[in-house]
Design a protein around this motif. Structure first.
Motif, PDB file in Angstrom:
ATOM      1  N   HIS A  91       0.600 -41.337 -22.656  1.00 48.97           N
ATOM      2  CA  HIS A  91       1.566 -40.806 -21.914  1.00 48.97           C
ATOM      3  C   HIS A  91       2.107 -39.382 -21.992  1.00 48.97           C
ATOM      4  CE1 HIS A  91       4.222 -40.868 -18.394  1.00 48.97           C
ATOM      5  NE2 HIS A  91       5.341 -40.670 -19.245  1.00 48.97           N
ATOM      6  N   CYS A  92       2.528 -39.439 -23.363  1.00 43.82           N
ATOM      7  CA  CYS A  92       3.075 -37.729 -23.717  1.00 43.82           C
ATOM      8  C   CYS A  92       1.882 -36.964 -23.802  1.00 43.82           C
ATOM      9  CB  CYS A  92       3.755 -38.092 -25.147  1.00 43.82           C
ATOM     10  SG  CYS A  92       5.337 -38.939 -25.006  1.00 43.82           S
ATOM     11  N   MET A  95       1.153 -35.780 -20.573  1.00 42.59           N
ATOM     12  CA  MET A  95       2.080 -34.611 -19.979  1.00 42.59           C
ATOM     13  C   MET A  95       2.009 -33.501 -20.821  1.00 42.59           C
ATOM     14  SD  MET A  95       4.387 -35.895 -17.849  1.00 42.59           S
ATOM     15  CE  MET A  95       5.845 -34.962 -18.183  1.00 42.59           C
ATOM     16  N   THR A 149       9.323 -40.048 -20.840  1.00 41.39           N
ATOM     17  CA  THR A 149       9.036 -38.968 -19.973  1.00 41.39           C
ATOM     18  C   THR A 149      10.100 -37.689 -20.048  1.00 41.39           C
ATOM     19  OG1 THR A 149       7.848 -40.314 -18.158  1.00 41.39           O
ATOM     20  CG2 THR A 149       8.832 -38.412 -17.538  1.00 41.39           C
ATOM     21  N   ASN A 150      11.054 -38.190 -20.235  1.00 43.31           N
ATOM     22  CA  ASN A 150      12.283 -37.137 -20.242  1.00 43.31           C
ATOM     23  C   ASN A 150      12.175 -36.503 -21.661  1.00 43.31           C
ATOM     24  OD1 ASN A 150      13.905 -37.497 -17.931  1.00 43.31           O
ATOM     25  ND2 ASN A 150      14.365 -39.233 -18.616  1.00 43.31           N
ATOM     26  N   CYS A 200       9.485 -35.510 -22.943  1.00 37.58           N
ATOM     27  CA  CYS A 200       8.480 -34.522 -22.583  1.00 37.58           C
ATOM     28  C   CYS A 200       8.840 -33.529 -21.828  1.00 37.58           C
ATOM     29  CB  CYS A 200       7.202 -35.086 -21.788  1.00 37.58           C
ATOM     30  SG  CYS A 200       6.327 -36.179 -23.066  1.00 37.58           S
ATOM     31  N   LEU A 201       9.819 -33.838 -20.530  1.00 39.28           N
ATOM     32  CA  LEU A 201      10.283 -32.813 -19.809  1.00 39.28           C
ATOM     33  C   LEU A 201      11.128 -31.903 -20.673  1.00 39.28           C
ATOM     34  CD1 LEU A 201      10.989 -34.937 -16.621  1.00 39.28           C
ATOM     35  CD2 LEU A 201       9.119 -33.361 -16.917  1.00 39.28           C
ATOM     36  N   ARG A 231       7.814 -31.756 -13.559  1.00 38.20           N
ATOM     37  CA  ARG A 231       8.358 -32.824 -13.002  1.00 38.20           C
ATOM     38  C   ARG A 231       7.143 -33.285 -11.924  1.00 38.20           C
ATOM     39  NH1 ARG A 231      13.322 -35.163 -13.280  1.00 38.20           N
ATOM     40  NH2 ARG A 231      13.793 -33.312 -14.773  1.00 38.20           N
ATOM     41  N   ALA A 244       4.893 -35.247 -13.842  1.00 36.88           N
ATOM     42  CA  ALA A 244       5.392 -36.680 -14.123  1.00 36.88           C
ATOM     43  C   ALA A 244       5.053 -37.794 -13.013  1.00 36.88           C
ATOM     44  CB  ALA A 244       6.876 -36.506 -14.684  1.00 36.88           C
ATOM     45  N   LEU A 268      12.644 -40.907 -12.950  1.00 34.49           N
ATOM     46  CA  LEU A 268      12.698 -39.398 -12.805  1.00 34.49           C
ATOM     47  C   LEU A 268      14.173 -38.900 -11.977  1.00 34.49           C
ATOM     48  CD1 LEU A 268       9.207 -38.485 -11.969  1.00 34.49           C
ATOM     49  CD2 LEU A 268      10.257 -38.348 -14.094  1.00 34.49           C
TER      50      LEU A 268
END
Length: 335
Positions: A40-41, A44, A84-85, A87-88, A150, A153, A172
């Motif tokens: 997943h990372c 991203m 996810t966060n 990576c963001l 975003r 994601a 998200l």
């Protein structure tokens, strides 16, 4: 953020470890999710080393936030949210993580930070959406990098992992309407960036290389060993797309351009005429690890890795990665 499910064994074990401050049990419960979180990372960030770092960051954040997990969501969902966060946040701090113009007359662009992903660390379950070949291939990973973080994601959670809009919105902290709108825009962008023959990422995907693909890789390596320029050229489609990373400005759109560039760079001339190679797989794609021996060196040393997309028995896309002077992807440094 909730899933319509009772408290599972993973969730119960995690809560028990969190309450007891048991780091060893915490690691045991979360480790089983490492491989899919790392993929997943990678989607991203398009960089294997960064994906490893952000997966570790995910586990560190999960440990520090362990008291906040109440089991209302699946542990897997909670970890995806943290990953996810992470990576963001990484993308917010790194302005260089965007595609750059290729310098050619066409509107092509390059992802200079792109790295391949070794198949050996993909999740082992071939039915998992996270390992579908069509969504781990380099062309797809590059296309996704053209999305704002975003929106990227949203696209990965919805179209790759197949999460419902409400679940993606929770992760998200967006509205369902915002997620739906972002997904529509993302699909248009991704289709615009993929090669024409690779527009469909939502159909069932294959997982194994064909005998034909393996044969082309062998022929590609053999052509290097024999210094056979004609044989190498015959393996390439006329509309080949080629890039050699991390250098910029090397994307070609014809086989002739690519071969001319290789010859100009010294291919099959002194110092670049003694080759060996091994077949491997990266991003569920056929790949060749090329080893070069120079006149003053008794050993063949890892020089480059070529990841190939093969269509109808010929190479349609070739992405080369410089592997000189460094251990990489656990490939042997010498042959």
């Amino acid at each position: 953020m909730t899933d319509a499910r009772p408290l599972g064994a993973d969730e119960a074990a995690f809560i028990a470890a969190a309450r007891a401050g048991d780091a060893a049990q915490f690691a045991l419960v979360t480790e089983r999710h490492r491989r899919e979180l790392q993929v997943h990372c990678y989607r991203m960030l398009a960089n294997y080393e960064d994906a490893q770092d952000m997966t570790q960051e995910t586990f560190l954040r999960a440990w520090h936030k362990r008291e906040s997990f109440k089991g209302h969501a699946a542990l897997r969902t909670w970890l995806y949210r943290i990953a996810t966060n992470a990576c963001l946040d990484f993308l917010d701090k790194h302005n260089d993580r965007t595609p750059v113009p290729s310098g050619l007359a066409d509107p092509a662009s390059e992802v200079l930070y792109l790295q391949p992903y070794p198949d050996r660390v993909l999740p082992e379950d071939p039915q998992e959406a996270v390992v579908a070949r069509e969504t781990i291939e380099l062309a797809f990973i590059v296309a996704v990098q053209h999305l704002p973080p975003r929106q990227r994601a949203v696209f990965i959670l919805r179209d790759v992992l197949g999460w419902p809009a409400s679940k993606a919105a929770d992760v998200l902290e967006l509205t369902v309407a915002s997620v739906t709108s972002a997904l529509q825009r993302a699909r248009v962008t991704v289709r615009g960036q993929l090669p024409d023959r690779r527009l469909d990422w939502r159909s069932p995907a294959t997982h194994e290389l064909s005998d034909g693909e393996r044969g082309v890789v062998k022929s590609y390596i053999d052509a290097h060993v024999r210094n056979d320029l004609d044989g190498l050229t015959s393996l390439l489609r006329d509309d080949l797309r080629f890039a050699m990373l991390p250098e910029s400005g090397t994307t070609s759109v014809t086989a002739e351009d690519a071969v001319d560039g290789w010859v100009a760079g010294g291919l099959f001339q002194r110092g670049y005429d003694d080759w060996r190679g091994t077949t491997t797989t990266l991003n569920r794609m056929p790949a060749a690890a090329l080893y070069r021996r120079t006149p003053d060196d008794p050993e063949y040393r890892l020089f480059a890795v070529a990841v190939l997309h093969i269509v109808d028995g010929r190479i349609a896309e070739l992405t080369g990665f410089d592997a000189t002077g460094k251990p990489w992807l656990d490939l042997p440094p010498t042959l």
